[in-house]
Design a protein around this motif. Structure first.
Motif, mmCIF file in Angstrom:
data_model
loop_
_atom_site.group_PDB
_atom_site.id
_atom_site.type_symbol
_atom_site.label_atom_id
_atom_site.label_comp_id
_atom_site.label_asym_id
_atom_site.label_seq_id
_atom_site.Cartn_x
_atom_site.Cartn_y
_atom_site.Cartn_z
ATOM 1 N N MET A 1 0.850 -1.182 0.000
ATOM 2 C CA MET A 1 0.000 0.000 0.000
ATOM 3 C C MET A 1 0.894 1.244 0.000
ATOM 4 S SD MET A 1 -2.990 1.214 2.561
ATOM 5 C CE MET A 1 -4.118 0.275 1.592
ATOM 6 N N ALA A 2 0.476 2.256 -0.704
ATOM 7 C CA ALA A 2 1.221 3.515 -0.778
ATOM 8 C C ALA A 2 1.183 4.239 0.563
ATOM 9 C CB ALA A 2 0.608 4.408 -1.855
ATOM 10 N N ASN A 3 2.164 5.093 0.772
ATOM 11 C CA ASN A 3 2.131 5.938 1.963
ATOM 12 C C ASN A 3 0.916 6.847 1.899
ATOM 13 O OD1 ASN A 3 4.455 4.939 3.141
ATOM 14 N ND2 ASN A 3 5.756 6.439 2.150
ATOM 15 N N LEU A 4 0.364 7.182 3.048
ATOM 16 C CA LEU A 4 -0.833 8.013 3.139
ATOM 17 C C LEU A 4 -0.512 9.310 3.866
ATOM 18 C CD1 LEU A 4 -3.207 5.143 4.259
ATOM 19 C CD2 LEU A 4 -3.015 6.104 1.970
ATOM 20 N N THR A 5 -1.361 10.286 3.711
ATOM 21 C CA THR A 5 -1.252 11.550 4.444
ATOM 22 C C THR A 5 -2.566 11.782 5.167
ATOM 23 O OG1 THR A 5 0.224 12.483 2.780
ATOM 24 C CG2 THR A 5 -0.902 14.031 4.225
ATOM 25 N N LEU A 6 -2.498 11.930 6.476
ATOM 26 C CA LEU A 6 -3.677 12.274 7.274
ATOM 27 C C LEU A 6 -3.673 13.782 7.458
ATOM 28 C CD1 LEU A 6 -6.110 11.472 9.035
ATOM 29 C CD2 LEU A 6 -4.519 11.286 10.952
ATOM 30 N N VAL A 7 -4.728 14.438 6.980
ATOM 31 C CA VAL A 7 -4.844 15.892 7.079
ATOM 32 C C VAL A 7 -5.833 16.216 8.191
ATOM 33 C CG1 VAL A 7 -5.496 17.995 5.860
ATOM 34 C CG2 VAL A 7 -4.387 16.141 4.617
ATOM 35 N N TYR A 8 -5.405 17.001 9.154
ATOM 36 C CA TYR A 8 -6.309 17.388 10.237
ATOM 37 C C TYR A 8 -5.839 18.699 10.842
ATOM 38 C CZ TYR A 8 -2.804 15.871 13.632
ATOM 39 O OH TYR A 8 -1.662 15.750 14.371
ATOM 40 N N GLY A 9 -6.709 19.319 11.600
ATOM 41 C CA GLY A 9 -6.361 20.552 12.297
ATOM 42 C C GLY A 9 -7.000 20.569 13.667
ATOM 43 N N MET A 10 -6.375 21.270 14.587
ATOM 44 C CA MET A 10 -6.923 21.386 15.938
ATOM 45 C C MET A 10 -6.745 22.809 16.442
ATOM 46 S SD MET A 10 -5.940 17.909 17.983
ATOM 47 C CE MET A 10 -4.182 17.919 17.690
ATOM 48 N N VAL A 26 -8.591 21.631 0.481
ATOM 49 C CA VAL A 26 -7.293 20.997 0.253
ATOM 50 C C VAL A 26 -7.022 21.045 -1.249
ATOM 51 C CG1 VAL A 26 -5.961 18.855 0.424
ATOM 52 C CG2 VAL A 26 -7.614 19.429 2.209
ATOM 53 N N LYS A 27 -5.850 21.493 -1.620
ATOM 54 C CA LYS A 27 -5.450 21.547 -3.036
ATOM 55 C C LYS A 27 -4.528 20.370 -3.298
ATOM 56 C CE LYS A 27 -5.670 24.570 -6.195
ATOM 57 N NZ LYS A 27 -6.736 24.674 -7.177
ATOM 58 N N LEU A 28 -4.895 19.530 -4.272
ATOM 59 C CA LEU A 28 -4.098 18.362 -4.615
ATOM 60 C C LEU A 28 -3.078 18.699 -5.695
ATOM 61 C CD1 LEU A 28 -6.981 15.723 -4.722
ATOM 62 C CD2 LEU A 28 -5.525 16.349 -2.785
ATOM 63 N N LYS A 29 -1.990 17.959 -5.738
ATOM 64 C CA LYS A 29 -0.920 18.213 -6.716
ATOM 65 C C LYS A 29 -1.402 18.098 -8.159
ATOM 66 C CE LYS A 29 3.079 16.970 -3.944
ATOM 67 N NZ LYS A 29 4.234 16.050 -3.806
#
Length: 66
Positions: A1-10, A26-29
């Motif tokens: 499985m490819a590496n993932l990115t978890l996007v979050y803010g607090m 969120v702007k994707l590449k």
């Protein structure tokens, strides 16, 4: 499985000051746009921590292949 990115803010704010919470952009590449649903947890520090842990566990339940 490819590496993932978890996007979050607090951010902690006084509970009685929050009027509305919207999605975050969120702007994707590849040039596409995506949205991140923001969630609100209220309570004492201990209550918020417990809710956050439960929410994180539930989030990964949506992706059993991970």
């Amino acid at each position: 499985m490819a590496n993932l990115t978890l996007v979050y803010g607090m951010r902690l704010l006084p509970a009685d000051e929050v009027a509305e919470v919207g999605d975050a952009p969120v702007k994707l590449k590849n040039g596409n746009d995506a949205r991140v649903t923001m969630h609100v947890l209220e309570g004492s520090r201990e209550q918020i921590e417990a809710q956050l842990k439960m929410s994180l566990d539930a989030f990964f339940d949506f992706y059993p292949e991970i």
